[in-house]
Design an enzyme around this catalytic site. Structure first.
Site, PDB file in Angstrom:
ATOM      1  N   ASP A 350       0.949  -1.089  -0.273  1.00  0.00           N
ATOM      2  CA  ASP A 350       0.162  -0.295  -0.024  1.00  0.00           C
ATOM      3  C   ASP A 350       0.552   1.178  -0.005  1.00  0.00           C
ATOM      4  O   ASP A 350       2.251   0.866   0.121  1.00  0.00           O
ATOM      5  CB  ASP A 350      -0.855   0.103   1.293  1.00  0.00           C
ATOM      6  CG  ASP A 350      -1.614   0.741   1.393  1.00  0.00           C
ATOM      7  OD1 ASP A 350      -2.554   1.752   0.328  1.00  0.00           O
ATOM      8  OD2 ASP A 350      -2.227   1.018   2.679  1.00  0.00           O
ATOM      9  N   ASP A 553      -6.521  -1.909   5.215  1.00  0.00           N
ATOM     10  CA  ASP A 553      -5.936  -3.088   4.486  1.00  0.00           C
ATOM     11  C   ASP A 553      -6.267  -4.378   4.874  1.00  0.00           C
ATOM     12  O   ASP A 553      -5.807  -4.855   4.388  1.00  0.00           O
ATOM     13  CB  ASP A 553      -4.665  -2.199   3.952  1.00  0.00           C
ATOM     14  CG  ASP A 553      -4.110  -1.255   3.838  1.00  0.00           C
ATOM     15  OD1 ASP A 553      -4.743  -0.649   2.518  1.00  0.00           O
ATOM     16  OD2 ASP A 553      -3.653  -0.156   3.513  1.00  0.00           O
TER      17      ASP A 553
END
Length: 658
Positions: A350, A553
């Site tokens: 990410d 996430d």
């Protein structure tokens, strides 16, 4: 009932290294006493032989009985401790096949009835018992050095907390009694007793026990502190958010214990067939007896067959690896994750909060005409003084850095999502995005008429004063220090697929990917699309690790083969959603973790080979009559030490990292 303070291990309470050290000292003392009696027996036998040569026949007649008595007492002392170790293992459900040690010693004792000199046979049996007990002590003690981090955790937050009463007075209380909402006063040199936020004072905190950061961290009002850290400089007051086992340090210690209780497939394979090992060895010893009628060979086979080194091969390496990882703020929930990490060949990351700091920083100033950069910053920062928006924070930090004197805004109106209007030194100042400028009479072409710089991948803050354009300030999410170097290390470790995935704009994703040297990246991704990308990577045959912040996430972390949460200190979601949690934001922990996993696997293989060679080679040599029981016992000590020392090399892995 166990206490729920941060210094209490999860129930059931496992043995901590300090307790193991004390027990080991006691075992060594009794082992030395038993060995002393065996040596006394040997000395008496020597004196008896000399007495016989000198004509002292009465002494020579009695010395055999006295020597046998000393040897017998020594064997009993040694066997008592061996029984104690085996009994403790049986109570905890760990079967180590150490009953073979007992049988080997008893077989050697039995030889005393079949040899002319029974004292010498008993002395040999005593020597076997001593060296086998030494091997068992090494086995039980092997994890202590590797578990230094666990002992440090067990000793954190000693003493009493200073709790402030509503009257402002101070009382000293046990950490176990702290509750969320309590206010603590922490003096320089004292420990923090709960997770919380500073409400008064500034200080430097040593957080190495939690995050693995070696340098102290400066903190002030509003900053988060963790239980188990040390206040180094200033007096602070903290409001407790979490206490006891709910704190970060409590969860850290629980995860370390959980990982130590987990088992690799190889270890589970040993457990599955452990009940067959002893009968097979006994059958083999019986065949040797039938073929040779030599109790000496039978005893040697039983001694050589004790699989102490083979049993230690995996757990000693894994405990050392877990300790090295914990020292650097890397928490591994299950030892299987270390083995899985060694096979990872794709890493998906990410962007925000992972490879970038998640905080905006000023990267470019573009004043118009005769406006100076300092004046541009002064106007923007003065207008933004009362705003908590991340853009405002970044502008104020720049003003402080360049030492610009700010003016107090006389009037202030903030329009969410657009910008703000303020009166600074009698001038009407507008600060915000392009839509805010257009709404107040100025278009984009006015601000970019001069210069025409490339503004792809950055956020622009426009400044207008008294209806006149003053310029713009470019801000961007800052790439973490050392991120490029960490990713280059991953490439050097043969990670075949590195990718950046983010919900941010395409131009921002492209800029960050270019800065990190990444060819694979995707933008505008919602959490479901991140999961799909991870699954797509796995379908292409990659063993995939996903690295994120552990909050939004979570689905991608769960979908990957290995989920790694960055900056998990203080975040329950991060610690629970990932298989591996990094308590700090140092990206150099990723290549370290990869190297640690791969080296652990190699060391385990080496340990298995060492243990296998000693066991099967020792059995063969013993059955052939080449290896005596005494020498087989010494070889057991050598093989056990070889495995433990080989594993201990992992403890110092990553010592060069900051």
């Amino acid at each position: 009932m166990t206490s729920t303070t941060a210094t209490t291990l999860p129930s059931p309470v496992p043995e901590i290294p300090g307790q193991t050290v004390r027990r080991t000292g006691s075992r060594l003392l009794w082992a030395l006493l038993g060995a002393g009696l065996i040596l006394d027996s040997m000395f008496i036998s020597w004196l008896g032989s000399r007495a016989g040569d000198s004509g002292l026949t009465a002494w020579a007649a009695d010395e055999g009985k006295l020597a046998a008595l000393c040897a017998g007492l020594g064997i009993l002392l040694l066997l008592w401790r061996i029984f104690e170790i085996i009994g403790r293992e049986a109570r905890t459900g760990h079967t180590r096949m150490n009953e073979l040690v007992i049988l080997a010693v008893l077989a050697s004792v039995a030889r005393a009835n079949f040899t002319p000199d029974g004292a010498i046979a008993l002395q040999t049996a005593g020597g076997i018992a001593f060296f086998m007990l030494l091997s068992l002590i090494i086995e039980s003690q092997s994890a202590v050095g590797a578990r230094a981090s666990l002992e440090a955790l067990a000793r954190l937050t000693p003493g009493k907390a200073r709790r402030l009463l509503p009257s402002g007075e101070e009382e000293q209380v046990e950490p176990a009694s702290l509750q969320p909402g309590d206010r603590l006063r922490i003096l320089p040199g004292e420990n923090v007793f709960g997770d919380g936020k500073i409400v008064r004072g500034n200080t430097a905190l040593q957080e190495a026990n939690i995050t693995g950061e070696s340098l102290p961290v400066d903190k002030g009002p509003g900053d988060t502190v963790f239980a188990g850290t040390v206040n180094l400089s200033g007096l602070i007051e903290v409001t407790v958010d979490r206490a006891g086992r709910d704190t970060t340090i409590g969860k850290v210690r629980e995860l370390i214990e959980q990982a130590e209780r987990s088992r690799l497939p190889f270890t589970r394979l040993i457990d599955r067939y452990i009940h067959y090992y002893t009968p097979v060895v006994l059958i083999l010893a019986g065949l040797v007896w039938l073929a040779t009628t030599d109790l000496n060979r039978v005893a040697a086979v039983l001694v050589a067959a004790c699989p102490i080194a083979l049993i230690l091969a995996t757990p000693s390496a894994m405990i050392a690896a877990l300790s090295a990882a914990a020292r650097l703020g890397v928490l591994v929930k299950n030892v299987n994750d270390i083995e899985a990490m060694a096979r990872i060949d794709a890493v998906v990351m990410d962007k925000t909060g992972t490879v970038t700091t998640g905080e905006l920083g000023v990267v470019r100033l573009s004043p118009i005409a005769d406006v100076t950069p300092a004046e541009l910053v002064r106007l923007a920062a003065s207008a933004e003084q009362r705003s908590n928006h991340p853009v405002a924070v970044a502008i104020r930090q720049l003003a402080i850095k360049v030492r610009v004197v700010l003016s107090e805004p006389e009037e202030l109106h903030e329009e969410p999502g657009r910008g703000l209007r303020a009166v600074v030194d009698g001038h009407a100042v507008f600060v915000g995005n392009l839509a805010w400028m257009e709404e107040n009479g100025l278009g984009e072409q006015v601000f970019h008429a001069e210069g025409g710089e490339d503004t792809q991948g950055v956020s622009l803050l426009y400044i207008m004063c008294d209806g006149r354009p003053y310029g713009w300030i470019a801000l961007e999410d800052q790439v973490r220090e050392g991120a490029r170097e960490a990713l280059d290390e991953l490439k050097a470790l043969n990670i075949r697929h590195l990718a950046l995935i983010t919900g941010d704009r395409e131009e921002v994703a492209a800029r960050v990917a270019h800065e990190l040297g990444l060819e694979n990246w995707r933008s505008h991704c919602i959490p479901a699309q991140k999961v799909e990308y991870v699954n797509e990577t796995k379908r292409r045959g990659y063993r995939t690790a996903f690295i994120g912040d552990g909050v939004n996430d979570g689905p991608a972390l769960a979908a990957s083969n290995i989920g790694i949460a960055m900056g998990a200190a203080g975040s329950d979601v991060a610690v629970e959603s990932a298989t591996i949690a990094l308590l700090n934001n140092r990206l150099n922990r990723l290549p370290f973790l990869m190297r640690l996993a791969r080296r652990s696997r190699l060391i385990i293989i080496g340990n298995v080979i060492i243990g296998g060679i000693f066991i099967f080679g020792g059995i063969a040599l013993s059955a052939a009559g080449i290896l005596s029981p005494f020498m087989a016992a010494i070889i057991q000590v050598v093989s056990t030490l070889a495995v433990v020392l080989n594993s201990a090399r992992l403890v110092r892995e990553g010592e060069d990292l900051g």
